[in-house]
Structure formats: structure tokens, C-alpha cells
Design an enzyme around this catalytic site. Structure first.
Site, mmCIF file in Angstrom:
data_model
loop_
_atom_site.group_PDB
_atom_site.id
_atom_site.type_symbol
_atom_site.label_atom_id
_atom_site.label_comp_id
_atom_site.label_asym_id
_atom_site.label_seq_id
_atom_site.Cartn_x
_atom_site.Cartn_y
_atom_site.Cartn_z
ATOM 1 N N SER A 73 0.791 -1.237 0.000
ATOM 2 C CA SER A 73 0.000 0.000 0.000
ATOM 3 C C SER A 73 0.820 1.283 0.000
ATOM 4 C CB SER A 73 -0.966 0.006 1.184
ATOM 5 O OG SER A 73 -2.045 -0.871 0.940
ATOM 6 N N LYS A 237 2.885 6.651 5.006
ATOM 7 C CA LYS A 237 1.976 5.687 4.377
ATOM 8 C C LYS A 237 2.529 4.290 4.600
ATOM 9 C CE LYS A 237 -1.462 4.009 2.407
ATOM 10 N NZ LYS A 237 -1.354 2.971 3.470
ATOM 11 N N THR A 238 1.716 3.476 5.234
ATOM 12 C CA THR A 238 2.101 2.104 5.532
ATOM 13 C C THR A 238 1.703 1.164 4.396
ATOM 14 O OG1 THR A 238 0.000 1.775 6.670
ATOM 15 C CG2 THR A 238 1.890 2.430 8.019
ATOM 16 N N GLY A 239 2.164 -0.075 4.502
ATOM 17 C CA GLY A 239 1.771 -1.108 3.559
ATOM 18 C C GLY A 239 2.055 -2.473 4.151
#
Length: 291
Positions: A73, A237-239
């Protein structure tokens, strides 16, 4: 100032230092960071990639930073930025409404599922994708742009020759070891994130909107943010994906210091491995120590 690519056996800290710092001091600092990251990676049983850019002097801390990792993501930043870029020439674009159908929903839709049989604006989709990691929102952004290849084309327009988006959500999160699809390198992502949030890749209004979305992220409290002092500003922003893939990319505003851009990518050999956000927090603490 010199630049080197760093593999598992080497980490180089590049900096312009006052003359009172000797080369021996720099070498000791580099060794300390190298040893800590190597120890962290070894203890994790996975593969860790880190790239940090200090915008005060463009010095870098790089660890396995030129190897490919599945973005998961974190790729949502590129899609949202591509839409923001379009809005520079169409001031009404972000207010354009997109229909949300039940058939659009995929595996994680905390925002979009509230709008089934209704509509969302492109601005709302951007916020949903970046602040809540809504996968349907990401797919709607990709569809608006014309497909994953158009997101890749936007990256190329920024000078990023490494980023590649091949699929949509949720299949882009398969993170199969050695699979080049939907991957980038930590260094390439760090350079592009810097250009998007602190550089000239976007006009001022669009750049400010992207930073606002990142600062409002709700999914990153246990990742890079957990390794930062509470007083520092962070937009991230993580993923996450298969093989325990756990990612976070961030712009960091330390107190009384120029911003830092930090990318932390982590993956593991077992497909069903659990996410390890603690590894990202630990890596962030190591590379930001002293700021």
C-alpha cells in the site's frame, strides 16, 4: 560528498560535516548504524531495506537500498499524487464524483463501504487511500488514471525509473520473493517521496494537499512513528502483504532540523508470516538517532 549503493554487507553514511569531525568519527558512526541494522535484520529472520535522506544536506543512510521490495500500500502515494498532478490543470478535478458499487468492494474498504450505491469525490478517494489504506479507494484512483501502467508512467515523468505498478488491490500485495511486479527500491521511493512532498514534482497547492493527507494517516502509529519522539511531525503511508511484508514510508520533521525522508521495507520467507511493524519502528529509531 560521495554516493554509494549499499548491499547487505555495507552501509555508508554520506554527509558534509564540520571540520571538527574527523574521518574516524564518521567511520565509527557509519559502523554503528551498520551494525545495529544488521543485528536488527538478523534477529528478525527477514530482509530489511532502509533509505533515509537528510534534506539539510542531502546526505543519505542506505541499507539494502538498491534491492527490490514489494511496495504493497505504499504505492498508494504514487496513485494519489498522479491524480493531484492532473488537478494542477483542472481545478475542479478533485470534486469529480465517482460511483461506488457493492461489486467494487475488495478485501479492505473502511471508507468506501460507507458509500456503496453512492459516490465519492476524487479528493475523498485520495484521503481514503492514504489515511485509511482503503483498497477500493486505491482501485478507483487507478481506474481514473487509466490503469496501473499509468501510475508507472507518472513515476517515470518524475524521473523514477524503478517504480512499477502492475496490478490493482488486493493482488498487488502478493509480495512473492523475486517477483518484480509492484516493486521498487527503498532509495528510489525515498527520492520520489522527497520530490513529491518537499520538491517541485507537484505545484504548491497539490504538494500541500499530499502532505496533509500523509500527516493525517491513521495506520502508522506502530511503525516509523513509534520510533520517533512524540514532538516530531510525521506524515507516512504504511503497507503490508503476504510473506509478512511490512512497509512504511515517511516524511519526518524533527524539532529544529530540516525534514528527513525515510523508507523502511521489510519482508520474510514464509508466506503466512505475521507483520512486523516493530522492526520498522526499531529501524527508524536507529537511523534518526542524533537528530
Amino acid at each position: 560528498m560521495m554516493t554509494q549503493s549499499i548491499r547487505r554487507s555495507m552501509l555508508t553514511v554520506m554527509a558534509t560535516l564540520p571540520l571538527l569531525f574527523s574521518s574516524a568519527t564518521l567511520h565509527a558512526q557509519a559502523n554503528s548504524v551498520q551494525q545495529q541494522l544488521e543485528a536488527l535484520e538478523k534477529s528478525s529472520g527477514g530482509r530489511l531495506g532502509v533509505a533515509q535522506i537528510n534534506t539539510a544536506d542531502n546526505s543519505q543512510i542506505l541499507y539494502v537500498a538498491d534491492e527490490r521490495f514489494a511496495m504493497c500500500s505504499t504505492s498508494k502515494v504514487m496513485a494519489a499524487a498522479a491524480v493531484l498532478k492532473q488537478s494542477e490543470s483542472d481545478k475542479h478535478l478533485l470534486n469529480q464524483r465517482v460511483e461506488i458499487r457493492a461489486s467494487d468492494l475488495v478485501n479492505y474498504n473502511p471508507i468506501a463501504e460507507k458509500h456503496v450505491n453512492g459516490t465519492m469525490t476524487l479528493a475523498e478517494l485520495g484521503a481514503g487511500a492514504l489515511q485509511y489504506s482503503d483498497n477500493t479507494a486505491m482501485n478507483k484512483l487507478i481506474a481514473h488514471l487509466g490503469g496501473p501502467d499509468k501510475v508507472t508512467a507518472f513515476a517515470r515523468s518524475l524521473g523514477d525509473e524503478t517504480f512499477r505498478l502492475d496490478r490493482t488491490e488486493p493482488t498487488l500485495n502478493s509480495a512473492i520473493p523475486g517477483d518484480p511486479r509492484d516493486t521498487t527500491t527503498p532509495l528510489a521511493m525515498a527520492q520520489t517521496l522527497k520530490n513529491l512532498t518537499l520538491g517541485k514534482a507537484l505545484a504548491e497547492t497539490q504538494r500541500a494537499q499530499l502532505v496533509t493527507w500523509l500527516k493525517g494517516n491513521t495506520t502508522g502509529s506502530a511503525s516509523i512513528r513509534a520510533g520517533m519522539p512524540k514532538s516530531w511531525g510525521v506524515g507516512d503511508k504504511t503497507g503490508s502483504g503476504d510473506y509478512g511484508t511490512t512497509n512504511d514510508i515517511a516524511v519526518i520533521w524533527p524539532e529544529n532540523h530540516a525534514p528527513l525522508v525515510l523508507v523502511t521495507y521489510f519482508t520474510q520467507p514464509e508466506q503466512k508470516a505475521e507483520s512486523r511493524r516493530d522492526i520498522l519502528a526499531a529501524a527508524a529509531k536507529i537511523v534518526t538517532h542524533g537528530f
